[in-house]
Scaffold this active site. Structure first.
Site, short mmCIF file in Angstrom:
data_model
loop_
_atom_site.label_atom_id
_atom_site.label_comp_id
_atom_site.label_asym_id
_atom_site.label_seq_id
_atom_site.Cartn_x
_atom_site.Cartn_y
_atom_site.Cartn_z
N THR A 1 0.97 -1.14 0.13
CA THR A 1 -0.02 -0.21 -0.09
C THR A 1 1.06 1.20 -0.05
O THR A 1 0.71 2.19 -0.83
CB THR A 1 -0.93 -0.19 1.33
OG1 THR A 1 -1.79 -1.19 1.15
CG2 THR A 1 -1.77 1.19 1.32
N ASN B 1 -4.99 -9.75 -7.49
CA ASN B 1 -5.26 -10.22 -6.35
C ASN B 1 -6.51 -11.39 -6.24
O ASN B 1 -6.66 -12.13 -5.55
CB ASN B 1 -5.29 -9.47 -5.19
CG ASN B 1 -5.92 -8.23 -5.42
OD1 ASN B 1 -5.87 -7.61 -6.50
ND2 ASN B 1 -6.93 -7.71 -4.43
N GLN C 1 1.20 -9.57 -5.75
CA GLN C 1 0.61 -10.93 -5.75
C GLN C 1 1.50 -11.84 -6.73
O GLN C 1 1.51 -12.89 -6.69
CB GLN C 1 -0.51 -10.96 -6.24
CG GLN C 1 -1.78 -10.40 -5.35
CD GLN C 1 -2.00 -11.23 -4.25
OE1 GLN C 1 -1.32 -12.22 -4.00
NE2 GLN C 1 -2.55 -10.51 -3.26
N SER D 1 5.09 -6.96 -1.33
CA SER D 1 4.91 -6.92 0.20
C SER D 1 5.11 -8.35 0.69
O SER D 1 5.01 -9.43 0.33
CB SER D 1 3.23 -6.99 -0.07
OG SER D 1 2.97 -7.10 1.49
N HIS E 1 4.24 -10.11 3.41
CA HIS E 1 3.31 -10.92 4.03
C HIS E 1 2.47 -11.75 3.02
O HIS E 1 1.92 -12.68 3.32
CB HIS E 1 2.42 -10.40 4.99
CG HIS E 1 1.42 -9.44 4.46
ND1 HIS E 1 -0.03 -10.11 4.29
CD2 HIS E 1 1.36 -8.41 3.92
CE1 HIS E 1 -0.66 -9.02 3.80
NE2 HIS E 1 0.10 -7.77 3.60
N THR F 1 12.74 4.78 11.33
CA THR F 1 13.61 3.72 11.89
C THR F 1 13.31 2.44 11.11
O THR F 1 11.99 2.30 11.17
CB THR F 1 13.65 3.60 13.10
OG1 THR F 1 14.09 4.75 13.70
CG2 THR F 1 14.36 2.46 13.48
N CYS G 1 -19.22 -7.93 2.71
CA CYS G 1 -20.18 -7.16 3.55
C CYS G 1 -19.52 -5.99 4.29
O CYS G 1 -18.76 -6.22 5.21
CB CYS G 1 -20.71 -8.12 4.42
SG CYS G 1 -22.28 -7.47 5.31
N1 PMP Z 1 -1.67 -4.76 -4.11
C1 PMP Z 1 -2.21 -5.86 -4.10
C2 PMP Z 1 -2.56 -6.50 -5.53
C3 PMP Z 1 -2.54 -6.65 -3.26
O1 PMP Z 1 -3.11 -7.79 -3.32
C4 PMP Z 1 -2.48 -6.05 -1.98
C5 PMP Z 1 -2.78 -6.59 -0.44
N2 PMP Z 1 -4.22 -7.04 -0.46
C6 PMP Z 1 -1.86 -4.92 -1.66
C7 PMP Z 1 -1.34 -4.13 -2.76
C8 PMP Z 1 -1.36 -4.12 -0.34
O2 PMP Z 1 -0.43 -4.78 0.39
P1 PMP Z 1 -0.10 -4.24 1.84
O3 PMP Z 1 -1.00 -5.46 2.62
O4 PMP Z 1 1.16 -4.94 1.84
O5 PMP Z 1 -0.31 -3.19 2.08
#
Ligand code: PMP
Length: 408
Positions: free
Chosen positions: A73, A151, A179, A200, A202, A238, A326
Protein backbone atom coordinates in the site's frame (compact mmCIF):
# COMPACT_ATOMS: atom_id res chain seq x y z
CA UNK A 1 -7.52 -22.59 18.05
CA UNK A 2 -7.02 -25.55 15.73
CA UNK A 3 -5.20 -24.90 12.48
CA UNK A 4 -7.68 -23.72 9.85
CA UNK A 5 -8.07 -25.09 6.36
CA UNK A 6 -6.36 -21.99 5.02
CA UNK A 7 -7.21 -21.12 1.41
CA UNK A 8 -6.81 -17.36 1.63
CA UNK A 9 -3.16 -17.04 0.65
CA UNK A 10 -3.67 -13.91 -1.47
CA UNK A 11 -4.86 -12.15 1.70
CA UNK A 12 -1.82 -13.21 3.67
CA UNK A 13 0.45 -16.23 4.09
CA UNK A 14 1.94 -18.45 6.76
CA UNK A 15 5.31 -16.99 7.85
CA UNK A 16 8.03 -19.34 6.58
CA UNK A 17 9.84 -21.06 9.49
CA UNK A 18 13.13 -19.89 7.95
CA UNK A 19 11.89 -16.27 8.05
CA UNK A 20 10.78 -16.60 11.68
CA UNK A 21 14.07 -18.16 12.66
CA UNK A 22 16.00 -15.37 10.95
CA UNK A 23 14.34 -12.68 13.08
CA UNK A 24 14.77 -14.38 16.46
CA UNK A 25 18.16 -12.77 17.23
CA UNK A 26 16.57 -9.36 16.58
CA UNK A 27 13.99 -10.05 19.27
CA UNK A 28 16.80 -10.54 21.72
CA UNK A 29 20.36 -9.34 21.71
CA UNK A 30 20.40 -7.59 18.30
CA UNK A 31 18.17 -4.64 19.11
CA UNK A 32 20.51 -1.93 17.88
CA UNK A 33 19.30 0.89 15.65
CA UNK A 34 20.65 0.28 12.13
CA UNK A 35 21.24 4.03 11.73
CA UNK A 36 23.53 4.19 14.79
CA UNK A 37 27.20 4.67 14.07
CA UNK A 38 28.40 2.28 16.76
CA UNK A 39 29.29 -1.30 15.98
CA UNK A 40 26.22 -2.58 17.88
CA UNK A 41 23.89 -0.71 15.52
CA UNK A 42 25.99 -1.55 12.50
CA UNK A 43 25.56 -5.26 13.16
CA UNK A 44 21.84 -4.79 12.53
CA UNK A 45 22.60 -2.56 9.54
CA UNK A 46 24.59 -5.44 8.09
CA UNK A 47 21.52 -7.72 8.40
CA UNK A 48 19.39 -5.14 6.56
CA UNK A 49 21.91 -4.91 3.74
CA UNK A 50 21.97 -8.69 3.39
CA UNK A 51 18.17 -8.61 3.14
CA UNK A 52 18.40 -5.88 0.50
CA UNK A 53 20.73 -8.09 -1.52
CA UNK A 54 18.27 -11.00 -1.23
CA UNK A 55 15.41 -8.86 -2.50
CA UNK A 56 17.61 -7.55 -5.33
CA UNK A 57 18.44 -11.14 -6.32
CA UNK A 58 14.72 -12.02 -6.28
CA UNK A 59 13.94 -9.12 -8.62
CA UNK A 60 17.21 -9.31 -10.56
CA UNK A 61 18.05 -5.67 -9.92
CA UNK A 62 20.72 -3.75 -7.99
CA UNK A 63 20.54 -3.59 -4.18
CA UNK A 64 20.75 0.21 -4.43
CA UNK A 65 17.44 0.15 -6.36
CA UNK A 66 15.59 -1.45 -3.41
CA UNK A 67 14.22 0.51 -0.44
CA UNK A 68 12.23 -0.97 2.40
CA UNK A 69 8.84 0.29 3.52
CA UNK A 70 5.65 -0.86 5.28
CA UNK A 71 4.23 -2.89 2.38
CA UNK A 72 2.58 -2.62 -1.00
CA UNK A 73 0.00 0.00 0.00
CA UNK A 74 2.78 2.41 0.91
CA UNK A 75 4.87 1.29 -2.07
CA UNK A 76 2.01 1.96 -4.48
CA UNK A 77 1.27 5.39 -2.97
CA UNK A 78 4.97 6.32 -3.03
CA UNK A 79 5.52 5.16 -6.60
CA UNK A 80 2.54 7.08 -7.96
CA UNK A 81 3.45 10.37 -6.27
CA UNK A 82 7.14 9.94 -7.15
CA UNK A 83 6.33 9.33 -10.82
CA UNK A 84 4.14 12.43 -11.00
CA UNK A 85 6.89 14.53 -9.46
CA UNK A 86 9.41 13.09 -11.92
CA UNK A 87 7.16 14.15 -14.85
CA UNK A 88 5.89 17.50 -13.55
CA UNK A 89 4.68 18.74 -16.94
CA UNK A 90 2.40 15.77 -17.55
CA UNK A 91 -1.10 15.53 -16.10
CA UNK A 92 -2.42 12.15 -17.20
CA UNK A 93 -2.38 8.82 -15.35
CA UNK A 94 -3.37 5.49 -16.91
CA UNK A 95 -4.38 2.57 -14.75
CA UNK A 96 -6.82 -0.35 -14.93
CA UNK A 97 -10.30 -0.85 -13.43
CA UNK A 98 -9.17 -4.04 -11.71
CA UNK A 99 -6.24 -2.54 -9.78
CA UNK A 100 -5.93 -2.74 -6.00
CA UNK A 101 -7.54 0.10 -4.05
CA UNK A 102 -4.08 1.38 -3.04
CA UNK A 103 -3.64 2.38 -6.70
CA UNK A 104 -7.23 3.17 -7.70
CA UNK A 105 -8.03 5.38 -4.73
CA UNK A 106 -4.80 7.36 -5.08
CA UNK A 107 -5.48 7.88 -8.79
CA UNK A 108 -9.12 8.85 -8.15
CA UNK A 109 -8.03 11.32 -5.50
CA UNK A 110 -5.59 12.88 -7.97
CA UNK A 111 -8.39 13.11 -10.55
CA UNK A 112 -9.91 15.83 -8.40
CA UNK A 113 -6.60 17.70 -8.18
CA UNK A 114 -5.75 18.60 -11.73
CA UNK A 115 -4.92 15.17 -13.14
CA UNK A 116 -6.81 13.26 -15.79
CA UNK A 117 -7.14 9.59 -14.96
CA UNK A 118 -7.93 6.82 -17.42
CA UNK A 119 -9.05 3.50 -15.96
CA UNK A 120 -8.69 0.92 -18.70
CA UNK A 121 -11.41 -1.70 -19.18
CA UNK A 122 -10.85 -5.43 -19.02
CA UNK A 123 -12.60 -8.21 -20.92
CA UNK A 124 -14.53 -11.07 -19.36
CA UNK A 125 -11.27 -12.95 -18.74
CA UNK A 126 -9.77 -9.97 -16.89
CA UNK A 127 -7.38 -8.86 -19.64
CA UNK A 128 -6.86 -5.28 -20.71
CA UNK A 129 -6.82 -4.34 -24.37
CA UNK A 130 -3.42 -3.09 -25.58
CA UNK A 131 -5.17 -1.19 -28.39
CA UNK A 132 -7.26 0.70 -25.84
CA UNK A 133 -4.06 1.54 -23.97
CA UNK A 134 -2.46 2.72 -27.23
CA UNK A 135 -5.48 4.93 -27.89
CA UNK A 136 -5.46 6.50 -24.43
CA UNK A 137 -1.76 7.09 -23.85
CA UNK A 138 -0.21 10.34 -25.09
CA UNK A 139 2.68 12.74 -24.56
CA UNK A 140 0.73 14.04 -21.55
CA UNK A 141 0.80 10.66 -19.79
CA UNK A 142 3.08 10.77 -16.77
CA UNK A 143 2.44 7.27 -15.49
CA UNK A 144 1.04 3.89 -16.45
CA UNK A 145 0.29 1.86 -13.32
CA UNK A 146 -0.67 -1.81 -13.71
CA UNK A 147 -0.53 -4.81 -11.44
CA UNK A 148 1.55 -7.80 -12.53
CA UNK A 149 -1.13 -10.22 -11.34
CA UNK A 150 -4.59 -9.64 -9.96
CA UNK A 151 -5.27 -10.48 -6.32
CA UNK A 152 -8.85 -11.70 -6.89
CA UNK A 153 -8.54 -13.75 -10.08
CA UNK A 154 -4.78 -14.23 -10.42
CA UNK A 155 -4.97 -12.94 -14.03
CA UNK A 156 -1.54 -11.89 -15.30
CA UNK A 157 -0.99 -8.66 -17.26
CA UNK A 158 1.58 -8.50 -20.09
CA UNK A 159 3.90 -6.14 -18.26
CA UNK A 160 6.52 -6.09 -21.04
CA UNK A 161 4.10 -5.09 -23.80
CA UNK A 162 2.42 -2.48 -21.59
CA UNK A 163 5.81 -1.04 -20.62
CA UNK A 164 6.99 -0.86 -24.22
CA UNK A 165 3.90 1.13 -25.18
CA UNK A 166 4.34 3.49 -22.25
CA UNK A 167 7.97 4.09 -23.19
CA UNK A 168 7.01 5.07 -26.74
CA UNK A 169 5.33 8.09 -25.14
CA UNK A 170 7.96 8.73 -22.46
CA UNK A 171 5.61 7.71 -19.63
CA UNK A 172 6.89 6.10 -16.44
CA UNK A 173 5.73 2.61 -15.52
CA UNK A 174 4.73 1.34 -12.09
CA UNK A 175 3.96 -2.31 -11.45
CA UNK A 176 2.19 -3.57 -8.35
CA UNK A 177 3.78 -7.00 -7.94
CA UNK A 178 2.31 -7.70 -4.49
CA UNK A 179 0.68 -10.90 -5.75
CA UNK A 180 3.37 -11.87 -8.23
CA UNK A 181 6.35 -12.21 -5.89
CA UNK A 182 6.90 -15.83 -4.91
CA UNK A 183 4.42 -17.03 -7.54
CA UNK A 184 5.95 -15.82 -10.82
CA UNK A 185 9.48 -15.16 -12.00
CA UNK A 186 10.16 -11.45 -11.62
CA UNK A 187 13.18 -10.42 -13.65
CA UNK A 188 13.60 -6.68 -13.87
CA UNK A 189 16.61 -6.98 -16.17
CA UNK A 190 14.20 -8.54 -18.67
CA UNK A 191 11.62 -5.80 -18.10
CA UNK A 192 13.61 -2.63 -18.72
CA UNK A 193 10.45 -0.54 -19.11
CA UNK A 194 9.49 -1.00 -15.45
CA UNK A 195 10.55 2.06 -13.45
CA UNK A 196 8.82 1.32 -10.13
CA UNK A 197 7.74 -2.01 -8.65
CA UNK A 198 6.17 -2.85 -5.29
CA UNK A 199 6.23 -6.07 -3.29
CA UNK A 200 4.84 -7.01 0.11
CA UNK A 201 6.53 -9.50 2.46
CA UNK A 202 3.41 -11.04 3.99
CA UNK A 203 2.11 -12.15 0.59
CA UNK A 204 5.01 -14.58 0.19
CA UNK A 205 5.67 -15.98 3.65
CA UNK A 206 7.36 -12.98 5.25
CA UNK A 207 5.83 -10.83 8.00
CA UNK A 208 3.12 -8.16 7.86
CA UNK A 209 3.90 -4.45 7.71
CA UNK A 210 6.98 -4.72 5.55
CA UNK A 211 7.64 -4.48 1.83
CA UNK A 212 10.06 -3.13 -0.72
CA UNK A 213 9.94 -0.58 -3.50
CA UNK A 214 12.14 -0.92 -6.58
CA UNK A 215 13.05 2.35 -8.27
CA UNK A 216 15.15 1.94 -11.39
CA UNK A 217 18.50 3.70 -11.27
CA UNK A 218 18.28 7.07 -12.98
CA UNK A 219 14.53 7.48 -12.39
CA UNK A 220 13.66 10.70 -10.58
CA UNK A 221 12.45 10.00 -7.05
CA UNK A 222 10.86 12.01 -4.27
CA UNK A 223 10.11 10.30 -0.95
CA UNK A 224 6.55 10.21 0.32
CA UNK A 225 7.60 9.93 3.95
CA UNK A 226 10.14 12.56 4.94
CA UNK A 227 12.02 13.51 8.04
CA UNK A 228 15.13 11.37 8.10
CA UNK A 229 17.95 9.99 6.03
CA UNK A 230 16.95 6.36 6.31
CA UNK A 231 16.96 4.16 3.22
CA UNK A 232 19.37 6.61 1.57
CA UNK A 233 16.75 9.33 1.81
CA UNK A 234 13.99 7.35 0.10
CA UNK A 235 11.88 6.55 3.15
CA UNK A 236 12.24 8.24 6.51
CA UNK A 237 11.73 6.38 9.77
CA UNK A 238 13.66 3.76 11.70
CA UNK A 239 13.54 0.59 9.66
CA UNK A 240 11.29 -2.33 10.59
CA UNK A 241 14.31 -4.51 11.22
CA UNK A 242 12.35 -7.68 12.00
CA UNK A 243 10.16 -7.35 8.96
CA UNK A 244 13.10 -6.61 6.69
CA UNK A 245 15.21 -9.54 7.87
CA UNK A 246 12.20 -11.85 7.47
CA UNK A 247 11.60 -10.38 4.00
CA UNK A 248 15.20 -11.17 3.08
CA UNK A 249 14.77 -14.79 4.17
CA UNK A 250 11.41 -15.05 2.37
CA UNK A 251 12.93 -13.59 -0.81
CA UNK A 252 15.76 -16.14 -0.71
CA UNK A 253 13.29 -19.01 -0.37
CA UNK A 254 11.04 -17.63 -3.10
CA UNK A 255 13.95 -17.30 -5.51
CA UNK A 256 15.78 -20.55 -4.82
CA UNK A 257 12.71 -22.78 -4.88
CA UNK A 258 10.41 -20.87 -7.21
CA UNK A 259 9.98 -23.60 -9.83
CA UNK A 260 9.18 -26.26 -7.24
CA UNK A 261 6.77 -23.90 -5.45
CA UNK A 262 4.98 -23.03 -8.69
CA UNK A 263 4.61 -26.68 -9.60
CA UNK A 264 3.26 -27.58 -6.16
CA UNK A 265 0.81 -24.67 -6.03
CA UNK A 266 -0.49 -25.41 -9.52
CA UNK A 267 -1.02 -29.06 -8.63
CA UNK A 268 -2.93 -28.20 -5.46
CA UNK A 269 -4.97 -25.45 -7.13
CA UNK A 270 -5.94 -27.69 -10.04
CA UNK A 271 -6.87 -30.55 -7.70
CA UNK A 272 -9.10 -28.16 -5.74
CA UNK A 273 -10.69 -26.74 -8.87
CA UNK A 274 -11.30 -30.13 -10.48
CA UNK A 275 -12.59 -31.57 -7.20
CA UNK A 276 -15.16 -28.82 -6.64
CA UNK A 277 -16.26 -28.83 -10.27
CA UNK A 278 -16.73 -32.62 -10.17
CA UNK A 279 -18.78 -32.50 -6.96
CA UNK A 280 -20.88 -29.41 -7.67
CA UNK A 281 -22.69 -28.59 -10.91
CA UNK A 282 -22.93 -25.04 -12.23
CA UNK A 283 -19.54 -23.83 -11.08
CA UNK A 284 -17.82 -21.29 -13.32
CA UNK A 285 -14.27 -20.03 -13.25
CA UNK A 286 -13.89 -16.25 -13.09
CA UNK A 287 -10.86 -15.08 -15.06
CA UNK A 288 -8.42 -16.53 -17.54
CA UNK A 289 -7.95 -20.26 -16.88
CA UNK A 290 -4.43 -20.24 -18.33
CA UNK A 291 -2.72 -16.88 -17.90
CA UNK A 292 -3.07 -16.62 -14.13
CA UNK A 293 -1.15 -17.18 -10.92
CA UNK A 294 -0.51 -20.83 -10.13
CA UNK A 295 -2.18 -20.57 -6.71
CA UNK A 296 -5.46 -18.77 -7.41
CA UNK A 297 -8.92 -19.89 -8.43
CA UNK A 298 -12.02 -17.73 -8.32
CA UNK A 299 -15.16 -19.84 -8.59
CA UNK A 300 -18.77 -18.80 -9.07
CA UNK A 301 -21.37 -21.17 -7.54
CA UNK A 302 -24.78 -20.67 -9.13
CA UNK A 303 -27.73 -20.41 -6.72
CA UNK A 304 -25.43 -19.90 -3.75
CA UNK A 305 -24.99 -16.80 -1.66
CA UNK A 306 -21.22 -16.32 -1.34
CA UNK A 307 -21.50 -14.61 2.03
CA UNK A 308 -23.55 -17.52 3.41
CA UNK A 309 -21.05 -19.93 1.92
CA UNK A 310 -18.24 -18.05 3.60
CA UNK A 311 -20.01 -18.02 6.97
CA UNK A 312 -20.67 -21.75 6.80
CA UNK A 313 -17.07 -22.36 5.76
CA UNK A 314 -15.93 -20.19 8.65
CA UNK A 315 -17.99 -22.32 11.05
CA UNK A 316 -15.93 -25.27 9.79
CA UNK A 317 -12.66 -23.33 10.23
CA UNK A 318 -12.14 -22.85 6.47
CA UNK A 319 -10.63 -19.55 5.29
CA UNK A 320 -11.34 -18.06 1.84
CA UNK A 321 -12.69 -14.78 0.44
CA UNK A 322 -16.07 -13.98 -1.17
CA UNK A 323 -16.61 -12.05 -4.40
CA UNK A 324 -18.94 -9.74 -2.56
CA UNK A 325 -17.88 -8.32 0.75
CA UNK A 326 -20.21 -7.22 3.49
CA UNK A 327 -19.17 -3.68 4.28
CA UNK A 328 -21.17 -1.40 6.56
CA UNK A 329 -24.20 -3.63 6.27
CA UNK A 330 -24.45 -3.66 2.48
CA UNK A 331 -23.18 -6.29 0.09
CA UNK A 332 -20.60 -4.71 -2.17
CA UNK A 333 -19.80 -6.72 -5.24
CA UNK A 334 -16.12 -7.06 -6.14
CA UNK A 335 -14.97 -4.20 -8.39
CA UNK A 336 -12.72 -6.69 -10.20
CA UNK A 337 -15.52 -9.09 -11.12
CA UNK A 338 -17.80 -6.14 -11.97
CA UNK A 339 -15.16 -4.76 -14.36
CA UNK A 340 -15.04 -8.21 -16.00
CA UNK A 341 -18.80 -7.97 -16.54
CA UNK A 342 -19.50 -10.98 -14.36
CA UNK A 343 -23.26 -10.74 -13.72
CA UNK A 344 -24.26 -9.64 -10.23
CA UNK A 345 -25.90 -12.96 -9.44
CA UNK A 346 -22.67 -14.75 -10.25
CA UNK A 347 -20.53 -12.29 -8.28
CA UNK A 348 -22.68 -12.94 -5.23
CA UNK A 349 -21.93 -16.65 -5.51
CA UNK A 350 -18.20 -16.26 -6.12
CA UNK A 351 -15.42 -17.31 -3.79
CA UNK A 352 -11.65 -17.04 -4.17
CA UNK A 353 -9.55 -19.99 -3.03
CA UNK A 354 -5.76 -19.52 -2.93
CA UNK A 355 -3.28 -22.24 -2.08
CA UNK A 356 0.35 -21.85 -1.02
CA UNK A 357 3.55 -23.85 -1.20
CA UNK A 358 2.53 -25.34 2.19
CA UNK A 359 -0.96 -26.54 1.14
CA UNK A 360 -1.25 -30.33 1.25
CA UNK A 361 -3.33 -32.79 -0.79
CA UNK A 362 -5.17 -33.81 2.39
CA UNK A 363 -6.14 -30.18 3.01
CA UNK A 364 -7.40 -29.81 -0.56
CA UNK A 365 -9.43 -33.03 -0.32
CA UNK A 366 -10.91 -31.98 3.03
CA UNK A 367 -11.82 -28.59 1.55
CA UNK A 368 -13.49 -30.15 -1.49
CA UNK A 369 -15.56 -32.51 0.73
CA UNK A 370 -16.64 -29.77 3.12
CA UNK A 371 -17.31 -27.03 0.59
CA UNK A 372 -19.27 -29.26 -1.79
CA UNK A 373 -21.45 -30.39 1.15
CA UNK A 374 -22.06 -26.75 2.13
CA UNK A 375 -22.91 -25.81 -1.46
CA UNK A 376 -25.43 -28.67 -1.63
CA UNK A 377 -26.96 -27.59 1.67
CA UNK A 378 -27.22 -23.95 0.58
CA UNK A 379 -28.85 -24.95 -2.66
CA UNK A 380 -31.40 -27.00 -0.73
CA UNK A 381 -32.45 -23.98 1.30
CA UNK A 382 -31.97 -21.34 -1.39
CA UNK A 383 -35.18 -19.72 -2.63
CA UNK A 384 -33.68 -20.17 -6.09
CA UNK A 385 -32.07 -23.57 -5.65
CA UNK A 386 -33.41 -27.08 -5.27
CA UNK A 387 -35.56 -27.64 -2.19
CA UNK A 388 -35.76 -31.42 -2.19
CA UNK A 389 -32.28 -32.65 -1.44
CA UNK A 390 -30.08 -33.81 -2.87
CA UNK A 391 -30.26 -32.36 -6.34
CA UNK A 392 -28.78 -29.55 -8.38
CA UNK A 393 -30.76 -26.46 -9.43
CA UNK A 394 -33.01 -26.77 -12.47
CA UNK A 395 -32.67 -24.45 -15.45
CA UNK A 396 -35.81 -22.60 -14.34
CA UNK A 397 -34.37 -22.08 -10.86
CA UNK A 398 -31.13 -20.81 -12.32
CA UNK A 399 -33.06 -18.35 -14.48
CA UNK A 400 -35.09 -17.14 -11.49
CA UNK A 401 -31.88 -16.60 -9.56
CA UNK A 402 -30.36 -14.55 -12.38
CA UNK A 403 -33.57 -12.56 -12.83
CA UNK A 404 -33.61 -11.64 -9.14
CA UNK A 405 -30.20 -10.02 -9.42
CA UNK A 406 -31.05 -8.41 -12.76
CA UNK A 407 -33.79 -6.53 -10.88
CA UNK A 408 -31.58 -5.63 -7.93
N1 PMP B 1 -1.64 -4.70 -4.08
C1 PMP B 1 -2.21 -5.90 -4.20
C2 PMP B 1 -2.41 -6.48 -5.55
C3 PMP B 1 -2.60 -6.60 -3.05
O1 PMP B 1 -3.18 -7.80 -3.18
C4 PMP B 1 -2.38 -6.02 -1.78
C5 PMP B 1 -2.82 -6.72 -0.52
N2 PMP B 1 -4.16 -7.08 -0.50
C6 PMP B 1 -1.78 -4.76 -1.72
C7 PMP B 1 -1.43 -4.13 -2.89
C8 PMP B 1 -1.51 -4.10 -0.40
O2 PMP B 1 -0.47 -4.76 0.26
P1 PMP B 1 -0.10 -4.51 1.78
O3 PMP B 1 -0.95 -5.44 2.58
O4 PMP B 1 1.34 -4.87 1.88
O5 PMP B 1 -0.33 -3.08 2.08
Amino acid sequence: MTRPLYFDNNATTFPAPEAVEAVLPLLGEFYGNPSSQHAFGQKVRHQLELARESVARLLNCKPAEVSFNSGATEGNNTAIYAALQARPDRKHIVTVKTEHSSVLEVARNLAGRGYRVTELNVDSAGHLDLDELKGEISGDTALVSVMWANNETGVIHPVGAIGDLAKQFGALVHVDAAQAAGKLKLDLAEEPAVDFLTISAHKFHGLKGCGALFVREGTGFEPLIRGGHHETGRRAGTENTLGIVALGAAADLARRKLDAHIEHMRKMRDRLERGLMAKCDDVTLNGDPVSRLPNTTNLGFACVDGEALLMMMDAENICATAGSACRSGSMEPSHVLKAMNVPLWAIHGSVRFCVSRYTTEDEVDALVEKVSAIVRRLREISPFGARSAPRQPTDAELEAHKAYFARA
